[in-house]
Write a protein that holds these residues in place. Structure first.
Motif, PDB file in Angstrom:
ATOM      1  N   ASP A  14       0.197  -8.254  -8.808  1.00 18.22           N
ATOM      2  CA  ASP A  14       1.076  -9.379  -9.159  1.00 18.22           C
ATOM      3  C   ASP A  14       0.627  -9.900 -10.527  1.00 18.22           C
ATOM      4  OD1 ASP A  14       2.548 -11.675  -9.375  1.00 18.22           O
ATOM      5  OD2 ASP A  14       1.765 -12.635  -7.574  1.00 18.22           O
ATOM      6  N   ILE A  15       1.459  -9.673 -11.541  1.00 18.59           N
ATOM      7  CA  ILE A  15       1.158 -10.154 -12.894  1.00 18.59           C
ATOM      8  C   ILE A  15       1.832 -11.513 -13.058  1.00 18.59           C
ATOM      9  CG2 ILE A  15       1.297  -9.661 -15.360  1.00 18.59           C
ATOM     10  CD1 ILE A  15       1.646  -6.694 -14.613  1.00 18.59           C
ATOM     11  N   GLY A  16       1.068 -12.571 -12.846  1.00 17.29           N
ATOM     12  CA  GLY A  16       1.608 -13.912 -12.898  1.00 17.29           C
ATOM     13  C   GLY A  16       1.307 -14.622 -14.205  1.00 17.29           C
ATOM     14  N   SER A  17       1.753 -15.848 -14.297  1.00  9.28           N
ATOM     15  CA  SER A  17       1.519 -16.637 -15.497  1.00  9.28           C
ATOM     16  C   SER A  17       0.075 -17.083 -15.615  1.00  9.28           C
ATOM     17  CB  SER A  17       2.437 -17.866 -15.496  1.00  9.28           C
ATOM     18  OG  SER A  17       3.789 -17.480 -15.491  1.00  9.28           O
ATOM     19  N   ASN A  18      -0.577 -17.255 -14.488  1.00  8.82           N
ATOM     20  CA  ASN A  18      -1.950 -17.742 -14.468  1.00  8.82           C
ATOM     21  C   ASN A  18      -2.947 -16.612 -14.261  1.00  8.82           C
ATOM     22  OD1 ASN A  18      -3.516 -20.008 -14.828  1.00  8.82           O
ATOM     23  ND2 ASN A  18      -3.555 -20.569 -12.669  1.00  8.82           N
ATOM     24  N   SER A  19      -2.656 -15.725 -13.311  1.00  6.67           N
ATOM     25  CA  SER A  19      -3.605 -14.676 -12.965  1.00  6.67           C
ATOM     26  C   SER A  19      -2.913 -13.330 -12.837  1.00  6.67           C
ATOM     27  CB  SER A  19      -4.313 -15.015 -11.648  1.00  6.67           C
ATOM     28  OG  SER A  19      -3.394 -15.010 -10.577  1.00  6.67           O
ATOM     29  N   VAL A  20      -3.735 -12.292 -12.924  1.00  2.00           N
ATOM     30  CA  VAL A  20      -3.312 -10.933 -12.599  1.00  2.00           C
ATOM     31  C   VAL A  20      -4.134 -10.532 -11.390  1.00  2.00           C
ATOM     32  CG1 VAL A  20      -3.138  -8.552 -13.386  1.00  2.00           C
ATOM     33  CG2 VAL A  20      -2.811 -10.429 -15.009  1.00  2.00           C
ATOM     34  N   ARG A  21      -3.469 -10.203 -10.292  1.00  2.00           N
ATOM     35  CA  ARG A  21      -4.185  -9.998  -9.030  1.00  2.00           C
ATOM     36  C   ARG A  21      -3.788  -8.685  -8.373  1.00  2.00           C
ATOM     37  NH1 ARG A  21      -6.510 -13.557  -5.080  1.00  2.00           N
ATOM     38  NH2 ARG A  21      -5.762 -15.373  -6.225  1.00  2.00           N
ATOM     39  N   LEU A  22      -4.805  -8.022  -7.835  1.00  2.00           N
ATOM     40  CA  LEU A  22      -4.599  -6.837  -7.017  1.00  2.00           C
ATOM     41  C   LEU A  22      -4.983  -7.161  -5.584  1.00  2.00           C
ATOM     42  CD1 LEU A  22      -4.362  -3.739  -6.329  1.00  2.00           C
ATOM     43  CD2 LEU A  22      -6.779  -3.580  -7.005  1.00  2.00           C
ATOM     44  N   VAL A  23      -4.102  -6.831  -4.646  1.00  2.00           N
ATOM     45  CA  VAL A  23      -4.430  -6.935  -3.229  1.00  2.00           C
ATOM     46  C   VAL A  23      -4.087  -5.590  -2.594  1.00  2.00           C
ATOM     47  CG1 VAL A  23      -4.073  -8.148  -1.063  1.00  2.00           C
ATOM     48  CG2 VAL A  23      -3.892  -9.397  -3.221  1.00  2.00           C
ATOM     49  N   VAL A  24      -5.060  -5.034  -1.863  1.00  2.00           N
ATOM     50  CA  VAL A  24      -4.845  -3.793  -1.123  1.00  2.00           C
ATOM     51  C   VAL A  24      -4.820  -4.133   0.362  1.00  2.00           C
ATOM     52  CG1 VAL A  24      -5.715  -1.489  -0.613  1.00  2.00           C
ATOM     53  CG2 VAL A  24      -6.000  -2.443  -2.910  1.00  2.00           C
ATOM     54  N   TYR A  25      -3.781  -3.677   1.040  1.00  2.64           N
ATOM     55  CA  TYR A  25      -3.564  -3.995   2.448  1.00  2.64           C
ATOM     56  C   TYR A  25      -3.736  -2.758   3.316  1.00  2.64           C
ATOM     57  CZ  TYR A  25      -1.212  -8.187   0.625  1.00  2.64           C
ATOM     58  OH  TYR A  25      -0.916  -9.363  -0.033  1.00  2.64           O
ATOM     59  N   GLY A  26      -4.175  -2.987   4.549  1.00  2.00           N
ATOM     60  CA  GLY A  26      -4.251  -1.935   5.556  1.00  2.00           C
ATOM     61  C   GLY A  26      -3.879  -2.527   6.900  1.00  2.00           C
ATOM     62  N   GLY A  27      -4.370  -1.908   7.966  1.00  2.00           N
ATOM     63  CA  GLY A  27      -4.090  -2.447   9.299  1.00  2.00           C
ATOM     64  C   GLY A  27      -2.759  -1.988   9.828  1.00  2.00           C
ATOM     65  N   THR A  28      -1.873  -2.935  10.122  1.00  2.00           N
ATOM     66  CA  THR A  28      -0.558  -2.612  10.663  1.00  2.00           C
ATOM     67  C   THR A  28       0.531  -3.179   9.767  1.00  2.00           C
ATOM     68  OG1 THR A  28      -0.488  -4.621  12.011  1.00  2.00           O
ATOM     69  CG2 THR A  28      -1.454  -2.673  13.014  1.00  2.00           C
ATOM     70  N   GLU A  29       1.691  -2.588   9.838  1.00  2.00           N
ATOM     71  CA  GLU A  29       2.804  -3.011   8.979  1.00  2.00           C
ATOM     72  C   GLU A  29       3.189  -4.470   9.190  1.00  2.00           C
ATOM     73  OE1 GLU A  29       5.955   0.283   7.920  1.00  2.00           O
ATOM     74  OE2 GLU A  29       5.610   0.231  10.081  1.00  2.00           O
ATOM     75  N   ARG A  30       3.255  -4.890  10.449  1.00  2.00           N
ATOM     76  CA  ARG A  30       3.770  -6.232  10.725  1.00  2.00           C
ATOM     77  C   ARG A  30       2.842  -7.317  10.222  1.00  2.00           C
ATOM     78  NH1 ARG A  30       5.255 -10.330  10.375  1.00  2.00           N
ATOM     79  NH2 ARG A  30       6.593 -11.629  11.665  1.00  2.00           N
TER      80      ARG A  30
END
Length: 488
Positions: A14-30
């Motif tokens: 997410d390239i935002g106005s304040n920060s650039v952030r990476l989030v990696v998700y796992g687990g389950t879709e829901r």
């Protein structure tokens, strides 16, 4: 309960106005679990000058972060990486140049509109609050997005140039009010939250909520699903105005980078509350990134309860003999006839988590269960629900008195008695069945007037040992019931 198929790792930048952030998700879709989270406060929106361009320094910092994120996600083995850019890149004259530079390092962000950003944030809230009704307010560095939500769908949306970087550390309240009035005039959003709910998304809003919780001594300061008291906004503004950065940072859960933006966030929130007239103001930890994932789900998958889906996944992963939490709930449910749907849901969640602390040291299993129940990264539950499930599991794992006083303060005496009864019932069933499903299927519990009746097949009479009898006696004492054992 449906089978949870692991997905991911899936990454979102997410390239935002304040920060650039990476989030990696796992687990389950829901209910995706966060596997990795990193941000860089590049401040792309903060550096937009009079010429309308983002500064070279800010873009260089952002591009450096993106280059790292690309390598990190490859090492993690993400199956899919999605990158979005929002207000700063959208509004800056040199936004196209920045996107071209991103492409050179192998990152191709989707430049989403303010309206698309609003829909994404609203989907994030719907993911965490399936029955959400009212208005979602997503506050970023460069913009404020508003979206109506009802019956699982997103309605009217609007994007406003009221981000915390634009409003600044000395908010012009009249400008905020006029901007909101202009956007809400002749819009259904004006009354969409009246008497309903206003859902707050974004780090600045969450920081305000955390400050309110810490100053009020909240017994369980987890911001998600926290009901923020807008009557305290003036007091919060006064505190922020008087306090130094280190005075606020001492609370430990508020990022130093967010502190300068608190005056703007408080001023914007106060005007939103005045103009929208919500009955409640709730904080959501889910926003745009989670909304992008939720939007990809089928209607069937979206319809799953997020709390129960997460509890099922955690219970299966941490339990000894696979998932039998739903069967455990079915087994003890005849003892709790008359419970409402919301209470039944918390009982089922307790059962799904009923074996999560078995591998802790025996002397600390109860404490371990409480920690997982109350501090887990759950959605679809508030502090009261966390405390109730925590007490049920504390009891199920042998805790007898000594439950955390702060957590107990969130519960009524009736809640405490019921949670302890759930815990004793789970504890008995786990002892009888040795934590397996097969024995539960062969036996049954029922409440006949004031007597708890345990029925076992005659050929399985040896299952009723002294250890089982002791747990059965404890269940009867907890519920104030007589006991009977029948062999069929």
């Amino acid at each position: 309960m449906s089978i949870q198929v692991p997905f991911g790792p899936v990454g979102i930048i997410d390239i935002g106005s304040n920060s650039v952030r990476l989030v990696v998700y796992g687990g389950t879709e829901r209910v995706p679990s966060i596997l990795y989270n990193e941000k860089v406060m590049a401040g792309l929106g903060r550096t937009i000058g009079a010429d309308g361009n983002m500064s070279d320094e800010a873009m260089e910092m952002a591009l450096g972060a993106l280059a790292r994120f690309r390598k990190v996600t490859r090492r993690i083995g993400t199956r899919r990486l999605r990158t979005v850019a929002t207000a700063a890149v959208r509004d800056a004259k040199n936004g196209p140049d920045f996107l071209a530079a991103c492409a050179k390092i192998g990152i191709r962000p989707a430049l989403i509109s303010g309206e698309e950003e609003a829909v994404g944030a609203a989907f994030g809230v719907l993911s965490a609050f399936p029955r959400a009704g009212g208005v979602v307010a997503d506050l970023g560095g460069g913009s404020l997005e508003l979206a109506g939500v009802a019956r699982g769908a997103v309605g009217n949306v609007v994007s406003l140039p009221l981000g915390v970087l634009r409003v600044g550390e000395e908010p012009d309240v009249r400008h905020i009010a006029d901007t909101l009035d202009a956007a809400l005039d002749d819009s259904r959003l004006r009354d969409a939250a009246r008497g309903k709910k206003l859902y707050l998304v974004g780090g600045s809003f969450r920081s305000v909520a955390m400050l309110e919780m810490m100053l009020s001594g909240h017994p369980l300061p987890i911001v998600h699903a926290h009901r923020l008291d807008v009557g305290q906004l003036d007091a919060l503004a006064d505190f922020v105005d008087r306090a130094r950065k280190k005075d606020i940072k001492q609370f430990g859960r508020i990022s130093t980078d967010r502190i300068p933006h608190m005056p703007a966030a408080i001023a914007i929130l106060k005007q939103l509350a005045q103009k929208l007239g919500p009955g409640r103001v709730l904080v959501s930890s889910y926003g745009l990134r989670e909304g992008l994932l939720y939007a990809d789900l089928s209607e069937k998958k979206r319809s799953e309860d997020p709390l129960l889906a997460a509890a099922l996944e955690v219970g299966r992963r941490l339990g000894r003999f696979g998932d039998h939490g739903a069967l455990l709930d079915q087994y003890i449910s005849p003892l709790f006839v008359g419970e409402g749907a919301k209470t039944q849901r918390l009982r089922l969640c307790s059962c799904l988590l009923g074996d999560i602390a078995w591998n802790a040291h025996p002397d600390f299993r109860a404490e371990r269960a409480v920690d997982l129940a109350t501090h887990g990264n759950w959605v679809g539950i508030n502090a009261h629900g966390r405390a109730k499930i925590g007490l049920a599991l504390y009891t199920a794992f042998g805790g007898d008195g000594g439950y955390d006083e702060k957590l107990s303060s969130l519960l009524s005496l009736k809640d405490i008695g019921r949670a302890q009864a759930w815990g004793k019932a789970i504890r008995f069933a786990q002892r009888l069945s040795a934590g397996t499903a097969n024995i539960l299927k062969k036996t049954s519990l029922e409440l006949v007037k004031d007597t708890i009746v345990l029925t076992l097949p005659e050929k399985e009479c040896t299952l009723y040992s002294d250890a089982v009898m002791k747990r059965f006696d404890q269940l009867g004492q907890a519920m104030g019931k007589d006991l009977a054992v029948r062999f069929s």
